[in-house]
Design a protein around this motif. Structure first.
Motif, PDB file in Angstrom:
ATOM      1  N   PRO A  52      43.700  21.419  18.791  1.00  0.00           N
ATOM      2  CA  PRO A  52      42.857  20.219  18.864  1.00  0.00           C
ATOM      3  C   PRO A  52      43.065  19.412  20.148  1.00  0.00           C
ATOM      4  O   PRO A  52      42.100  18.894  20.722  1.00  0.00           O
ATOM      5  CB  PRO A  52      43.269  19.409  17.631  1.00  0.00           C
ATOM      6  N   ILE A  53      44.302  19.330  20.628  1.00  0.00           N
ATOM      7  CA  ILE A  53      44.558  18.609  21.874  1.00  0.00           C
ATOM      8  C   ILE A  53      43.914  19.350  23.040  1.00  0.00           C
ATOM      9  O   ILE A  53      43.260  18.748  23.892  1.00  0.00           O
ATOM     10  CB  ILE A  53      46.074  18.433  22.103  1.00  0.00           C
ATOM     11  N   LEU A  54      44.071  20.669  23.063  1.00  0.00           N
ATOM     12  CA  LEU A  54      43.467  21.467  24.125  1.00  0.00           C
ATOM     13  C   LEU A  54      41.948  21.339  24.100  1.00  0.00           C
ATOM     14  O   LEU A  54      41.310  21.170  25.143  1.00  0.00           O
ATOM     15  CB  LEU A  54      43.892  22.928  23.984  1.00  0.00           C
ATOM     16  N   LYS A  55      41.364  21.387  22.914  1.00  0.00           N
ATOM     17  CA  LYS A  55      39.909  21.244  22.795  1.00  0.00           C
ATOM     18  C   LYS A  55      39.456  19.887  23.318  1.00  0.00           C
ATOM     19  O   LYS A  55      38.467  19.785  24.037  1.00  0.00           O
ATOM     20  CB  LYS A  55      39.448  21.435  21.356  1.00  0.00           C
ATOM     21  N   ARG A  56      40.193  18.845  22.972  1.00  0.00           N
ATOM     22  CA  ARG A  56      39.833  17.500  23.429  1.00  0.00           C
ATOM     23  C   ARG A  56      39.843  17.423  24.952  1.00  0.00           C
ATOM     24  O   ARG A  56      38.926  16.893  25.570  1.00  0.00           O
ATOM     25  CB  ARG A  56      40.776  16.464  22.836  1.00  0.00           C
ATOM     26  N   HIS A  57      40.879  18.008  25.578  1.00  0.00           N
ATOM     27  CA  HIS A  57      40.953  17.985  27.038  1.00  0.00           C
ATOM     28  C   HIS A  57      39.856  18.846  27.659  1.00  0.00           C
ATOM     29  O   HIS A  57      39.263  18.454  28.670  1.00  0.00           O
ATOM     30  CB  HIS A  57      42.331  18.440  27.518  1.00  0.00           C
ATOM     31  N   CYS A  58      39.589  20.008  27.073  1.00  0.00           N
ATOM     32  CA  CYS A  58      38.507  20.857  27.595  1.00  0.00           C
ATOM     33  C   CYS A  58      37.164  20.132  27.500  1.00  0.00           C
ATOM     34  O   CYS A  58      36.372  20.167  28.441  1.00  0.00           O
ATOM     35  CB  CYS A  58      38.456  22.196  26.851  1.00  0.00           C
ATOM     36  N   ASP A  59      36.927  19.482  26.373  1.00  0.00           N
ATOM     37  CA  ASP A  59      35.686  18.711  26.219  1.00  0.00           C
ATOM     38  C   ASP A  59      35.604  17.610  27.276  1.00  0.00           C
ATOM     39  O   ASP A  59      34.562  17.390  27.886  1.00  0.00           O
ATOM     40  CB  ASP A  59      35.583  18.095  24.821  1.00  0.00           C
ATOM     41  N   GLU A  60      36.718  16.916  27.494  1.00  0.00           N
ATOM     42  CA  GLU A  60      36.764  15.821  28.455  1.00  0.00           C
ATOM     43  C   GLU A  60      36.444  16.296  29.876  1.00  0.00           C
ATOM     44  O   GLU A  60      35.768  15.603  30.635  1.00  0.00           O
ATOM     45  CB  GLU A  60      38.159  15.176  28.428  1.00  0.00           C
TER      46      GLU A  60
END
Length: 135
Positions: free
Chosen positions: A33-41
Motif C-alpha cells: 500500500p505504501i508503494l502504491k501510494r508513492h507510485c500514484d503520487e
C-alpha cells in the motif's frame, strides 16, 4: 551526494528485481500500500511482480494463532537463531525473511500443500500503521 529521487530509486529497483517473485513480511498490508501510494503520487505504474507475504502464508496454515504474526513472532515460532544479525537493517532483514520463508515452505511441504491463496476470509492480526504512512 544527493540521494536519488523516488522515481530514480524505483526504476533501479524494478531493474534489480526483474520479473522475479517478491517475498515480504506483512507486505500485503504495509509495504505494497505504501508503494502504491508513492507510485500514484509520482504517476508511476505499480509493480506487476507476484508477491508472497510470509505473514499471510503463515496465517493460511495456522488460523488458530491469535497473536500478531510479526517478524519477531515468526523468529520465535520457528526458533531461528538471529544472534549477531543487526535487525531493522534492510539487507539483514532480507536474510531473516528468507529464513522465515524457507521455514514456511517446509511446513507447506509437510502438509502436502503446493499452493497458497490469499484468503480474505482468514483474518490476520494487524499492527497499527504509523500515522506518517497514511498521509
Amino acid at each position: 551526494m544527493e540521494p536519488p529521487s523516488f522515481e530514480e530509486a524505483f526504476q533501479e529497483f524494478k531493474k534489480f528485481i526483474g520479473d522475479n517473485v517478491l517475498v515480504t513480511q506483512a507486505g500485503y498490508e504495509y509495504d505494497l500500500p505504501i508503494l502504491k501510494r508513492h507510485c500514484d503520487e509520482y504517476g508511476l505504474p505499480i509493480l506487476t511482480n507476484p508477491v508472497l507475504d510470509t505473514k499471510a502464508m503463515f496465517t493460511y496454515i495456522h488460523p488458530e494463532i491469535n497473536e500478531v504474526v510479526s517478524t519477531d513472532f515468526l523468529i520465535r515460532y520457528y526458533d531461528l537463531n538471529t544472534d549477531g544479525i543487526h535487525r531493522h537493517n534492510a539487507l539483514a532483514d532480507c536474510g531473516v525473511i528468507a529464513r522465515i520463508f524457507e521455514s514456511i515452505l517446509s511446513e507447506y511441504e509437510g502438509l502436502q500443500l503446493d499452493h497458497f491463496t490469499a484468503d480474505p476470509n482468514r483474518m490476520m492480526k494487524r499492527f497499527v500503521i504509523p500515522e506518517m504512512y497514511l498521509t
